[in-house]
Design an enzyme around this catalytic site. Structure first.
Site, PDB file in Angstrom:
ATOM      1  N   GLY A 208       0.842  -1.196   0.000  1.00  0.00           N
ATOM      2  CA  GLY A 208       0.000   0.000   0.000  1.00  0.00           C
ATOM      3  C   GLY A 208       0.872   1.239   0.000  1.00  0.00           C
ATOM      4  N   SER A 209       0.327   2.321   0.496  1.00  0.00           N
ATOM      5  CA  SER A 209       1.024   3.600   0.395  1.00  0.00           C
ATOM      6  C   SER A 209       2.136   3.712   1.439  1.00  0.00           C
ATOM      7  CB  SER A 209       0.022   4.738   0.589  1.00  0.00           C
ATOM      8  OG  SER A 209      -0.515   4.662   1.891  1.00  0.00           O
ATOM      9  N   THR A 210       3.077   4.580   1.158  1.00  0.00           N
ATOM     10  CA  THR A 210       4.186   4.802   2.091  1.00  0.00           C
ATOM     11  C   THR A 210       3.672   5.379   3.407  1.00  0.00           C
ATOM     12  OG1 THR A 210       5.775   5.039   0.297  1.00  0.00           O
ATOM     13  CG2 THR A 210       6.372   6.065   2.387  1.00  0.00           C
ATOM     14  N   GLY A 213       2.378   2.595   5.346  1.00  0.00           N
ATOM     15  CA  GLY A 213       3.536   1.762   5.719  1.00  0.00           C
ATOM     16  C   GLY A 213       4.239   2.295   6.959  1.00  0.00           C
ATOM     17  N   GLU A 230       5.691  -3.259   1.046  1.00  0.00           N
ATOM     18  CA  GLU A 230       5.828  -2.894  -0.382  1.00  0.00           C
ATOM     19  C   GLU A 230       5.035  -1.614  -0.584  1.00  0.00           C
ATOM     20  OE1 GLU A 230       7.840  -4.197  -2.339  1.00  0.00           O
ATOM     21  OE2 GLU A 230       8.249  -6.182  -1.520  1.00  0.00           O
ATOM     22  N   CYS A 264       2.205   0.138  -9.077  1.00  0.00           N
ATOM     23  CA  CYS A 264       3.286   0.638  -8.206  1.00  0.00           C
ATOM     24  C   CYS A 264       4.560   0.847  -8.988  1.00  0.00           C
ATOM     25  CB  CYS A 264       3.493  -0.299  -7.023  1.00  0.00           C
ATOM     26  SG  CYS A 264       3.819  -1.994  -7.495  1.00  0.00           S
TER      27      CYS A 264
HETATM   28  P1  NAD Z   1      -3.386   2.284   1.432  1.00  0.00           P
HETATM   29  O1  NAD Z   1      -2.110   2.372   2.165  1.00  0.00           O
HETATM   30  O2  NAD Z   1      -4.367   3.361   1.614  1.00  0.00           O
HETATM   31  O3  NAD Z   1      -4.182   0.946   1.781  1.00  0.00           O
HETATM   32  C1  NAD Z   1      -3.640  -0.333   1.590  1.00  0.00           C
HETATM   33  C2  NAD Z   1      -4.295  -1.308   2.547  1.00  0.00           C
HETATM   34  O4  NAD Z   1      -3.953  -0.960   3.876  1.00  0.00           O
HETATM   35  C3  NAD Z   1      -5.807  -1.352   2.490  1.00  0.00           C
HETATM   36  O5  NAD Z   1      -6.226  -2.687   2.673  1.00  0.00           O
HETATM   37  C4  NAD Z   1      -6.204  -0.513   3.712  1.00  0.00           C
HETATM   38  O6  NAD Z   1      -7.486  -0.813   4.229  1.00  0.00           O
HETATM   39  C5  NAD Z   1      -5.128  -0.879   4.683  1.00  0.00           C
HETATM   40  N1  NAD Z   1      -4.860   0.108   5.742  1.00  0.00           N
HETATM   41  C6  NAD Z   1      -5.095   1.441   5.715  1.00  0.00           C
HETATM   42  N2  NAD Z   1      -4.699   2.016   6.873  1.00  0.00           N
HETATM   43  C7  NAD Z   1      -4.165   1.033   7.615  1.00  0.00           C
HETATM   44  C8  NAD Z   1      -3.545   0.987   8.905  1.00  0.00           C
HETATM   45  N3  NAD Z   1      -3.399   2.089   9.650  1.00  0.00           N
HETATM   46  N4  NAD Z   1      -3.098  -0.189   9.369  1.00  0.00           N
HETATM   47  C9  NAD Z   1      -3.206  -1.303   8.619  1.00  0.00           C
HETATM   48  N5  NAD Z   1      -3.794  -1.346   7.390  1.00  0.00           N
HETATM   49  C10 NAD Z   1      -4.260  -0.183   6.906  1.00  0.00           C
HETATM   50  O7  NAD Z   1      -2.934   2.110  -0.084  1.00  0.00           O
HETATM   51  P2  NAD Z   1      -3.829   2.132  -1.384  1.00  0.00           P
HETATM   52  O8  NAD Z   1      -4.228   3.535  -1.629  1.00  0.00           O
HETATM   53  O9  NAD Z   1      -4.872   1.069  -1.258  1.00  0.00           O
HETATM   54  O10 NAD Z   1      -2.794   1.641  -2.482  1.00  0.00           O
HETATM   55  C11 NAD Z   1      -2.068   2.512  -3.284  1.00  0.00           C
HETATM   56  C12 NAD Z   1      -0.608   2.522  -2.873  1.00  0.00           C
HETATM   57  O11 NAD Z   1      -0.083   1.190  -2.862  1.00  0.00           O
HETATM   58  C13 NAD Z   1       0.280   3.282  -3.826  1.00  0.00           C
HETATM   59  O12 NAD Z   1       1.158   4.096  -3.102  1.00  0.00           O
HETATM   60  C14 NAD Z   1       1.055   2.182  -4.551  1.00  0.00           C
HETATM   61  O13 NAD Z   1       2.283   2.595  -5.098  1.00  0.00           O
HETATM   62  C15 NAD Z   1       1.198   1.187  -3.478  1.00  0.00           C
HETATM   63  N6  NAD Z   1       1.503  -0.148  -4.029  1.00  0.00           N
HETATM   64  C16 NAD Z   1       2.753  -0.647  -3.849  1.00  0.00           C
HETATM   65  C17 NAD Z   1       3.100  -1.878  -4.404  1.00  0.00           C
HETATM   66  C18 NAD Z   1       4.477  -2.462  -4.204  1.00  0.00           C
HETATM   67  O14 NAD Z   1       4.635  -3.653  -4.427  1.00  0.00           O
HETATM   68  N7  NAD Z   1       5.461  -1.700  -3.800  1.00  0.00           N
HETATM   69  C19 NAD Z   1       2.147  -2.595  -5.129  1.00  0.00           C
HETATM   70  C20 NAD Z   1       0.867  -2.053  -5.275  1.00  0.00           C
HETATM   71  C21 NAD Z   1       0.556  -0.819  -4.727  1.00  0.00           C
END
Ligand code: NAD
Length: 458
Positions: A208-210, A213, A230, A264
């Site tokens: 997910g997003s940085t 993370g 990731e 990503c």
């Molecule tokens: P996000 O971080 O908003 O959410 C990702 C997941 O995390 C969702 O399931 C969400 O419900 C959960 N989440 C949200 N807050 C949380 C918390 N505090 N604790 C635990 N879980 C939580 O990301 P997004 O907007 O869904 O995805 C887009 C991002 O993902 C982009 O930055 C993209 O570059 C990145 N991404 C990275 C890769 C990689 O392999 N590096 C692959 C795909 C996407």
């Protein structure tokens, strides 16, 4: 328990029609799922590794057999064109098949008259696997397959806007694996946070997003949980002066606009020598003029909507900021999307400076800035002028020169004359703030184990 669950709708991002409902599991009910997972994990870990490998191979075949329905579900909730959804299902199937070929046999580190030293790979227990909405199925497969091969149980939490395909994959897993070993828990961000904080969950693998993370790393700290993160990227594609314009633009555009830019590892900034700016921009305009924006379920669509309202609004804001900075938007794609969904008309954008938000932030959408550089030195500095470090590419007719330039780019993967995809047997991870740890490949399997050394005095 069922009585206290709230049903929530899942919408098609192209039409905004409701395409399904899922239960939102309240964070305080996570414990029941965990107890089920813990109850089955030990006996699963005690099975022969070969039988676990066979289960993975069986799952792979079942996914393949269900390609059409999984792909349709994915397109309905995620928005990507059906052909891209079918490819994603294929990636998920191949991930299970790939991990089915790996083994966790102990490694002999030293064997001499003095000692025999071996390294053993033990499961961690229950893993929390949290995924993003851009590739719900392949991300889930990349995590579940190594987690269960290593003898762990897993609780999967898909993104709130894309739970349906993950649930469908969960049903396939239930046909092969012991009940409760892999559970797909649908819920909002609080549920993700609860998974990260729960003391009974030993490992978190998150995509997910940085920003999220960082929060996860903090929440996992009290128990020093094992983490794979990731995260986001802002990959630069450096086009060298001797690059072939047509093939370079085709190579970059095919990835940058795939999945409406929600990838990503995609080129998110194109760096070109000033003298090539006009011809490269023209080639991108030609590429876009052949694209059809619309509902991913409709034949012929090549670019669907973005996945959700927040992402669409974020892109609108980036566009407004870029226009205020003097950015020029080149838009030639055919728009067949006479629909209420989250559409963003794809564009390449010229005339921006490196400080513009569209350049500095990860757009994660179909708006691609083209920036000019004066010297290759400057191009490398621009590529590295970011906190991210996921991927990057260099394009040239001289592969060796390109490889030398790529050596100076700080990112987890550097490609020459291509950009992506991640490959199952190649370790994948981000440098800098794009991640922590490795997914895929043998190292991706080891990430779901605790390595213990056995040292015997001979
Ligand atoms: P996000 O971080 O908003 O959410 C990702 C997941 O995390 C969702 O399931 C969400 O419900 C959960 N989440 C949200 N807050 C949380 C918390 N505090 N604790 C635990 N879980 C939580 O990301 P997004 O907007 O869904 O995805 C887009 C991002 O993902 C982009 O930055 C993209 O570059 C990145 N991404 C990275 C890769 C990689 O392999 N590096 C692959 C795909 C996407």
């Amino acid at each position: 328990m069922a009585n206290s669950l709230i049903r929530t709708p899942v919408s098609n991002p192209a039409t905004l029609e409701v395409v399904g409902h899922v239960d939102v599991l309240p964070a305080d009910q996570l414990g029941d799922a965990l107890v089920r997972a813990q109850g089955v994990q030990h006996s699963w870990a005690d099975t022969d590794e070969s039988s676990r490998r066979q289960c993975l191979a069986d799952v792979s075949e079942l996914i393949e057999a269900e390609t059409e329905s999984l792909a349709r579900t994915l397109t309905l909730e995620q928005g990507k064109p059906l052909a891209q959804a079918q490819l994603e299902v294929g990636i998920a199937a191949r991930a299970f098949a790939y991990f089915a070929t790996l083994s966790l046999e102990p490694e002999i580190l030293r064997s001499d008259e003095r000692q025999t030293v071996t390294r053993h790979f033990h499961p961690l227990g229950v893993a929390g696997l949290i995924t993003a909405w851009n590739f719900p199925l392949s991300l889930m497969a990349w995590k579940v397959a190594p987690a269960v091969l290593a003898g762990n149980a897993a609780l999967v939490k898909p993104a709130p806007s894309t739970p349906l395909a993950s649930l469908a994959l969960g049903h396939i897993l239930d046909k092969v694996l012991p009940a409760g070993l892999v559970q797909v828990l649908t819920g909002d961000n609080d549920l993700g946070q609860a998974i990260v904080e729960h003391p009974g969950i030993e490992k978190i693998s998150f995509t997910g997003s940085t920003a999220t993370g960082r929060r996860i790393m903090g929440a996992a700290a009290p128990r020093l949980k094992r983490l794979t993160l990731e995260l986001g990227g802002n990959d630069a594609a450096i086009v060298l002066p001797d690059a072939d314009v047509e093939s370079t633009v085709l190579g970059i555009a095919a990835v940058a606009f795939r999945n409406a830019g929600q990838v990503c590892i995609a080129p998110k900034r194109v760096l070109v020598p000033a003298e090539l700016e006009a011809s490269i921009t023209e080639a991108f305009r030609d590429y876009l003029s052949e694209q059809i924006v619309g509902d991913g379920s409709v034949e012929g669509t090549t670019i669907g909507p973005v996945n959700n309202a927040a992402q669409q609004q974020f892109l609108v804001d980036l566009e407004l900021a870029a226009r205020a900075d003097g950015g020029k938007f080149h838009r030639t794609a055919l728009n067949r999307a006479d629909l209420p969904g989250y559409f963003v008309q794809p564009a390449v954008v010229t005339g921006l400076s490196p400080t513009s938000r569209l350049v500095r932030e990860e757009q994660f959408g179909p708006l691609l800035p083209i920036l000019t550089y004066g010297s290759v030195e400057q191009a490398v500095a621009m590529a590295n002028d970011t906190d991210f470090g996921l991927g990057g590419s260099v394009w040239s007719t001289d592969k060796e020169r390109a490889a030398t330039v790529a050596d100076r780019v700080r990112s987890g993967t550097r490609w020459i004359n291509q950009h992506g995809p991640a490959e199952l047997d190649i370790p994948f991870g981000g440098a800098a703030q794009s991640g922590l740890g490795i997914e895929l490949g043998r190292e991706g399997l080891h990430a779901y184990t605790e390595a213990r050394i056995k040292n015997i005095r001979n």
